[in-house]
Design a protein around this motif. Structure first.
Motif, mmCIF file in Angstrom:
data_model
loop_
_atom_site.group_PDB
_atom_site.id
_atom_site.type_symbol
_atom_site.label_atom_id
_atom_site.label_comp_id
_atom_site.label_asym_id
_atom_site.label_seq_id
_atom_site.Cartn_x
_atom_site.Cartn_y
_atom_site.Cartn_z
ATOM 1 N N ILE A 137 2.891 -2.081 -16.703
ATOM 2 C CA ILE A 137 2.005 -3.322 -17.147
ATOM 3 C C ILE A 137 1.805 -3.308 -18.764
ATOM 4 N N HIS A 138 1.664 -1.886 -18.960
ATOM 5 C CA HIS A 138 1.382 -1.609 -20.568
ATOM 6 C C HIS A 138 2.454 -2.185 -21.578
ATOM 7 N N ARG A 139 3.782 -1.978 -21.177
ATOM 8 C CA ARG A 139 4.933 -2.699 -21.804
ATOM 9 C C ARG A 139 6.116 -2.433 -20.864
ATOM 10 N N GLU A 140 6.769 -3.938 -20.639
ATOM 11 C CA GLU A 140 8.022 -4.113 -19.983
ATOM 12 C C GLU A 140 9.064 -3.262 -20.472
ATOM 13 N N ARG A 148 2.398 4.773 -9.245
ATOM 14 C CA ARG A 148 1.422 4.079 -9.690
ATOM 15 C C ARG A 148 1.246 4.367 -11.324
ATOM 16 N N TRP A 168 -3.018 -5.655 -16.865
ATOM 17 C CA TRP A 168 -2.063 -6.901 -16.773
ATOM 18 C C TRP A 168 -2.319 -8.019 -17.482
ATOM 19 N N GLY A 214 1.998 -9.397 -11.876
ATOM 20 C CA GLY A 214 0.539 -9.527 -11.467
ATOM 21 C C GLY A 214 0.053 -10.020 -10.210
ATOM 22 N N LEU A 218 1.952 1.938 -3.588
ATOM 23 C CA LEU A 218 0.707 2.345 -4.230
ATOM 24 C C LEU A 218 0.292 3.936 -3.873
ATOM 25 N N ALA A 219 0.851 4.144 -2.738
ATOM 26 C CA ALA A 219 0.129 5.532 -2.305
ATOM 27 C C ALA A 219 1.084 6.702 -2.849
ATOM 28 N N ARG A 223 1.827 8.866 -6.632
ATOM 29 C CA ARG A 223 1.041 9.291 -7.944
ATOM 30 C C ARG A 223 2.248 8.581 -9.098
ATOM 31 N N TYR A 282 -5.896 -1.991 -12.805
ATOM 32 C CA TYR A 282 -4.605 -2.379 -12.901
ATOM 33 C C TYR A 282 -4.329 -3.951 -13.290
ATOM 34 N N PHE A 288 0.961 -1.041 0.024
ATOM 35 C CA PHE A 288 -0.034 0.080 0.121
ATOM 36 C C PHE A 288 0.702 1.387 0.012
ATOM 37 N N LYS A 289 1.965 1.228 0.774
ATOM 38 C CA LYS A 289 2.882 2.527 0.583
ATOM 39 C C LYS A 289 3.120 2.551 -0.748
ATOM 40 N N ARG A 338 -2.697 -7.886 -21.099
ATOM 41 C CA ARG A 338 -1.187 -7.776 -21.505
ATOM 42 C C ARG A 338 -0.888 -9.201 -21.647
ATOM 43 N N ALA A 360 -1.678 1.928 4.221
ATOM 44 C CA ALA A 360 -0.471 1.500 4.492
ATOM 45 C C ALA A 360 -0.090 1.252 6.035
ATOM 46 N N PHE A 367 -4.615 5.121 -0.275
ATOM 47 C CA PHE A 367 -3.727 4.045 -0.099
ATOM 48 C C PHE A 367 -2.822 4.362 1.094
ATOM 49 N N GLU A 381 1.705 1.412 -14.217
ATOM 50 C CA GLU A 381 0.903 1.229 -15.141
ATOM 51 C C GLU A 381 1.645 1.294 -16.485
ATOM 52 N N ILE A 435 -0.633 -7.586 -7.245
ATOM 53 C CA ILE A 435 -1.828 -6.972 -7.363
ATOM 54 C C ILE A 435 -2.994 -7.675 -7.159
ATOM 55 N N ILE A 461 -5.853 -6.823 -3.951
ATOM 56 C CA ILE A 461 -7.213 -6.902 -4.404
ATOM 57 C C ILE A 461 -7.842 -7.796 -3.376
#
Lengths: 117, 117
Positions: free
Chosen positions: A32-35, A25, B97, A80, A19-20, A22, B93, A16-17, B100, B20, B16, A29, A83, A87
């Motif tokens: 995730i989209h592209r390594e 995050r 993933w 993944g 993800l806290a 900006r 997110y 959580f830290k 992807r 945390a 978050f 993102e 994450i 959740i």
DNA sequence: CACTCTCACAACCATATGGTTGTATGTTAG
DNA sequence: CTAACATACAACCATATGGTTGTGAGAGTG
């Protein structure tokens, strides 16, 4: 999808830290989209390479990403399952809340019956 | 359940950051289980009342709980929808993933065909 | 080899965070 | 009214965080 949550409190803190922030995050993102390499990621931000490097390190310690050497670059790849675990954690809270709400509804319904009958 | 995510980056930061911290997660859990006063919550922790009060304030600023005066007490109540929003965020997110991963699988499958045919 | 790129890491700085104590205010019980 | 309780809030302190710069070390290139 069912995901078991066997994280220590420290693990949860780290997730959580991580993800806290900006910037982190956003990095997540993009990853995730592209390594991509750390320096490729760093190009997108108005801060030093070292700062971005630290953010990636925070994400890595939280197990949200992994790094793999490829030549002189360090490739950042999303992890993944972490994450999914986060959740699952929040789902547990929400389920507790929903259960509680259902209980309260039941209590209210009963008092309606009593009050009305 | 479908939940729209219309949170600002600052909102997400607050959520978050609030999650945390171990003590705050515990407070949240207790508040979910049973709504109760700040001092009732404070009894469970080996820290000052003021410290717990601050933690509750952090949860409140993140909209994870609400406070309502009842006599001289301030009752802490969980705000379920915010948890749902946090879940929705992480789901986005994860969905990215997964998508992807599916793309990569497709690419690998194609190269298998090419390599094998 | 010399050069550049990419990364690691240390030192440093300002601000945020998580705790403390102390003081003040409103509320309920006698 | 007085005492006790629950809360609010300010001041303070130590440490964590998010940024900086600087230095050095591998990895690829001319």
């Amino acid at each position: 999808m069912v995901v078991r949550v066997d994280l220590s409190e420290e693990d949860v803190d780290r997730i959580f830290k991580a993800l806290a922030d900006r910037t982190r995050r956003d990095i997540l993102e993009r990853a995730i989209h592209r390594e991509q390499s750390v320096s490729a990621l760093a190009h997108h931000y108005d801060m030093s390479f070292a700062a971005v490097q630290k953010h990636v390190a925070v994400l890595e310690r939280a197990a949200l990403v992994t790094k793999e050497r490829r030549g002189r670059e360090q490739i950042v790849r999303t992890n993944g399952p972490t994450i999914a675990r986060a959740i699952a954690l929040l789902d547990q809270y929400e389920q507790l809340w929903v259960d509680r709400a259902v209980q309260i509804d039941a209590v209210l319904a009963r008092s309606d019956e009593e009050g009305g009958g």
